[in-house]
Structures are given as structure tokens and as C-alpha cells.
Design an enzyme around this catalytic site. Structure first.
Site, PDB file in Angstrom:
ATOM      1  N   ARG A  15       0.831  -1.203   0.000  1.00  0.00           N
ATOM      2  CA  ARG A  15       0.000   0.000   0.000  1.00  0.00           C
ATOM      3  C   ARG A  15       0.874   1.265   0.000  1.00  0.00           C
ATOM      4  NH1 ARG A  15      -4.787  -0.838   2.406  1.00  0.00           N
ATOM      5  NH2 ARG A  15      -3.758  -2.221   3.880  1.00  0.00           N
ATOM      6  N   CYS A  64      -5.381 -17.170  13.770  1.00  0.00           N
ATOM      7  CA  CYS A  64      -5.010 -16.368  14.947  1.00  0.00           C
ATOM      8  C   CYS A  64      -5.181 -17.229  16.205  1.00  0.00           C
ATOM      9  CB  CYS A  64      -5.921 -15.157  15.085  1.00  0.00           C
ATOM     10  SG  CYS A  64      -5.795 -14.017  13.709  1.00  0.00           S
ATOM     11  N   CYS A  70     -10.732 -11.691  17.539  1.00  0.00           N
ATOM     12  CA  CYS A  70     -11.294 -10.487  18.141  1.00  0.00           C
ATOM     13  C   CYS A  70     -12.604 -10.172  17.422  1.00  0.00           C
ATOM     14  CB  CYS A  70     -10.301  -9.341  17.979  1.00  0.00           C
ATOM     15  SG  CYS A  70      -8.621  -9.810  18.450  1.00  0.00           S
ATOM     16  N   ASP A 110     -12.424   0.150  12.802  1.00  0.00           N
ATOM     17  CA  ASP A 110     -12.684   0.084  11.361  1.00  0.00           C
ATOM     18  C   ASP A 110     -14.136  -0.307  11.096  1.00  0.00           C
ATOM     19  OD1 ASP A 110     -10.060   0.650  10.238  1.00  0.00           O
ATOM     20  OD2 ASP A 110      -9.446  -1.164  11.302  1.00  0.00           O
TER      21      ASP A 110
END
Ligand code: SF4
Length: 351
Positions: free
Chosen positions: A88, A101, A105, A271
Site C-alpha cells: 500500500r 489467529c 477479536c 474500522d
């Protein structure tokens, strides 16, 4: 206790009431679920608003998707030239080795991409192509291993990747993003720490920690093993409603990080990940919280409050702003605000 992975197991451990189980089956069918014992044991079963539970125990509210929420809220896909790479910004890339993971979360910005049913770890062939991409782009100064969580990989596999990266002349800095030291501190063995250290190139480990209670004795010891080995530790936290959105909790978190030799780096605004509206605050709340840290807490305890601009446009600091330009032409000057809210002209008016 083993890692909890199904709503039935959450019910068995008194983490959700049995009447919620059916709704949570729908949540678990859509988003990955895992809660390791180190975090499950921190949850106060008598507190319906427990901040650890809010982060990790599935909630029926996750089924409510807002129109503005996006499956790829930070736009990784638009910047992925080869499998496993996100490029990016000019001088750095993400290298995603695994979608797995240690804990999932509930607010994860990559929730549509992480989990055991979201693909496999990067194959040997795909990794070779990703490394070729890094080798052939000499502007890449830093490689960030992220995920999924790279520290769920074996020390042997991690060491092999770290050594390949360290061997690329123009790559000067290696960074690893992880939640493992709080989720499964016992995984941070001496062997894993050795795997993270490579000759001639510094390793930074960015730890995702949102509440001071996550820094248990075992988690602090895991962090100390890395810091003692010369790994630089950074703190990344996500601002979350009902978890760390008070001056007291956020301040305690920042101080606890610094006490553990973890420099607070970013405070992320939540987000627009699907089904996470119940955990997001608004930006004005975040700015007020940042003001509450400034002046009251040491400069070491100040993260940068950032927003990942939806659509893949990168992160921007979102204040609060202490400086304003005023006047025009010859009379132009700045007005700067101090930590008490008093405004001062700069440069000061001549006597
Ligand atoms: S550890 Fe990171 S990538 Fe994994 S679920 Fe949590 S926020 Fe998402």
C-alpha cells in the site's frame, strides 16, 4: 480448559447464557471464534459488561451489518500484487503468512479473511513468489509480518522466513504484528524469541493490546523475554466502546504498556468491519480521550490516534489538533493550544 471454539463451549463455561446459543451459532457460522484459556480466565462471569468478554465472546449484535460497513474495510485486496503481499505504501509491505489467529477479536478489521476456513497458510510456492516480489522492489525498506497472527507458526517456520527476509539487502527492518503474547503467552518460548531475532536487521514486534487486564503476569513475562532479547516492542490498541473508551482505562492501558517496555504506537479508530457497530465509538470521543492523555500522562504514553481510510487509502492521524493558522498576509500567525485548553499566539506578539 482448552481453547473455546463453539457457542456450546462458551455456554458450558458460563460465558454466554444458553438462550443465546442459537443466535451465536449463526455468528460462529459467519466469523471465526476462538478464545484461549489465558483470556477466558480473565473474564468476570458476574460482570455483564466485562471488557475482556466484549472483545472476544461472540455477540448476536455481530449479525447486524450497517450499510457503511465493508468486508475489506482497509482495502487490502486492492493493493495485493501477489498472494500474501499487501503493498500500500511505497517503502513497506505486509506479508501475510497465515489466516490463523490464537484468538479471534470480535471487531477484527480482517474478520472476513481470518479463520481456519479462510484458506491455508501461504504455500512454499506462494511464499517464494512473495519473496521474489520483495527482492525485485528495491524501495521496500520494511517487511511487516501480519495475519492472521504470525506467532501461531512454529519457531522453525518463522525462523526460515525471517532469515530469508534478512538476506534481502534493501530490506532493513522486520516487523511482526501479534496478539499471541497476551492470548497464549506460553507460546513465546526462548526458541520462538531466537527465531524472531535475525543477524544484522532489527526486529520490531507490535503487540495488539486493548485493556490493561490483558497484561497478566504471564503476558508481561512473555513481553519481557522479547525485550530482553533486544526486540523493540510497540503497542497497537483499538479504541472500543465499553472496553477502553474512558480516560481512566485508556490511561491505565498506556501506562501499563510503557511499564512493560512497550511504546504505545497507534490508537486505531474502530474500522468499518461488518457487524462491529456496537463496538465502535465516534471520532469526537476518540479525540476527547486523546486530550485526556495529553499533559496528564508522560509523553511516552501518547499513541497517535489514526483512522484507516476506507477504500485502501492508508492511515491518517485524526487529531485532536492543537495548532490553528489565523490572520492573513503579513498578520498571519499560529494559535497553539496547551494541555489545559489555554490558547497562545505563536510567535507571541511583540512587546
Ligand atoms: S489477532 Fe488481529 S488479525 Fe487476529 S482476529 Fe484479532 S485483530 Fe484480527
Amino acid at each position: 480448559m482448552t481453547t473455546l471454539r463453539t457457542p456450546a463451549q462458551f455456554c458450558d463455561h458460563d460465558l454466554v447464557p444458553p438462550e443465546d446459543r442459537t443466535a451465536l451459532e449463526a455468528v460462529a457460522a459467519r466469523y471465526a471464534v476462538a478464545l484461549p484459556p489465558a483470556l477466558a480466565q480473565l473474564i468476570d462471569r458476574n460482570d455483564p459488561h466485562d471488557p475482556i468478554a466484549r472483545q472476544f465472546v461472540p455477540d448476536a449484535a455481530e449479525l447486524e451489518v450497517q450499510p457503511q460497513e465493508l468486508s475489506d474495510p482497509i482495502g487490502d485486496d486492492a493493493h495485493s500484487p501477489v498472494e500474501g503481499i499487501v503493498h500500500r505504501y511505497p517503502d513497506r509491505v505486509l506479508l501475510k503468512l497465515t489466516p490463523i489467529c490464537a484468538v479471534y477479536c470480535r471487531f477484527c478489521f480482517r474478520r472476513e479473511m481470518v479463520g481456519p476456513d479462510k484458506g491455508k497458510a501461504l504455500s512454499a510456492e506462494a511464499l517464494a513468489l512473495a519473496l521474489d516480489y520483495i527482492r525485485s522492489h528495491r524501495q521496500i525498506w520494511e517487511v511487516i509480518l501480519t495475519g492472521g497472527d504470525p506467532l501461531v507458526l512454529s519457531a522453525r517456520r518463522l525462523r526460515a522466513v525471517m532469515q530469508e527476509l534478512a538476506g534481502i539487502e534493501h530490506v532493513k527492518v522486520l516487523r511482526v504484528h501479534t496478539r499471541v503474547p497476551v492470548a497464549e503467552p506460553a507460546r513465546v518460548t526462548a526458541e520462538l524469541v531466537r527465531a524472531l531475532k535475525v543477524k544484522g536487521k532489527p526486529t520490531y514486534v507490535a503487540l495488539h493490546i486493548n485493556h490493561p487486564r490483558e497484561l497478566t503476569g504471564a503476558a508481561r513475562a512473555a513481553c519481557a523475554r522479547m525485550a530482553d532479547a533486544g526486540i523493540v516492542l510497540l503497542g497497537q490498541s483499538v479504541l472500543l466502546a465499553g472496553v477502553n473508551d474512558t480516560p481512566e482505562v485508556l490511561g491505565d492501558l498506556m501506562r501499563a504498556l510503557v511499564e512493560c517496555r512497550i511504546k504505545p504506537y497507534y490508537l486505531h479508530h474502530g474500522d468499518l468491519a461488518p457487524g462491529t457497530a456496537h463496538l465502535r465509538t465516534d471520532i469526537a470521543t476518540g479525540q476527547d480521550l486523546m486530550r485526556s492523555l495529553r499533559g496528564r500522562l508522560s509523553g511516552l504514553c501518547q499513541p497517535t490516534y489514526v483512522l484507516d481510510i476506507p477504500g485502501g487509502h492508508g492511515k491518517s492521524p485524526i487529531g485532536p489538533d492543537y495548532l490553528a493558522r489565523t490572520g492573513s498576509n503579513g498578520a498571519a500567525h499560529f494559535v497553539v493550544e496547551d494541555f489545559n485548553g489555554q490558547r497562545h499566539r505563536y510567535p507571541p506578539p511583540s512587546a
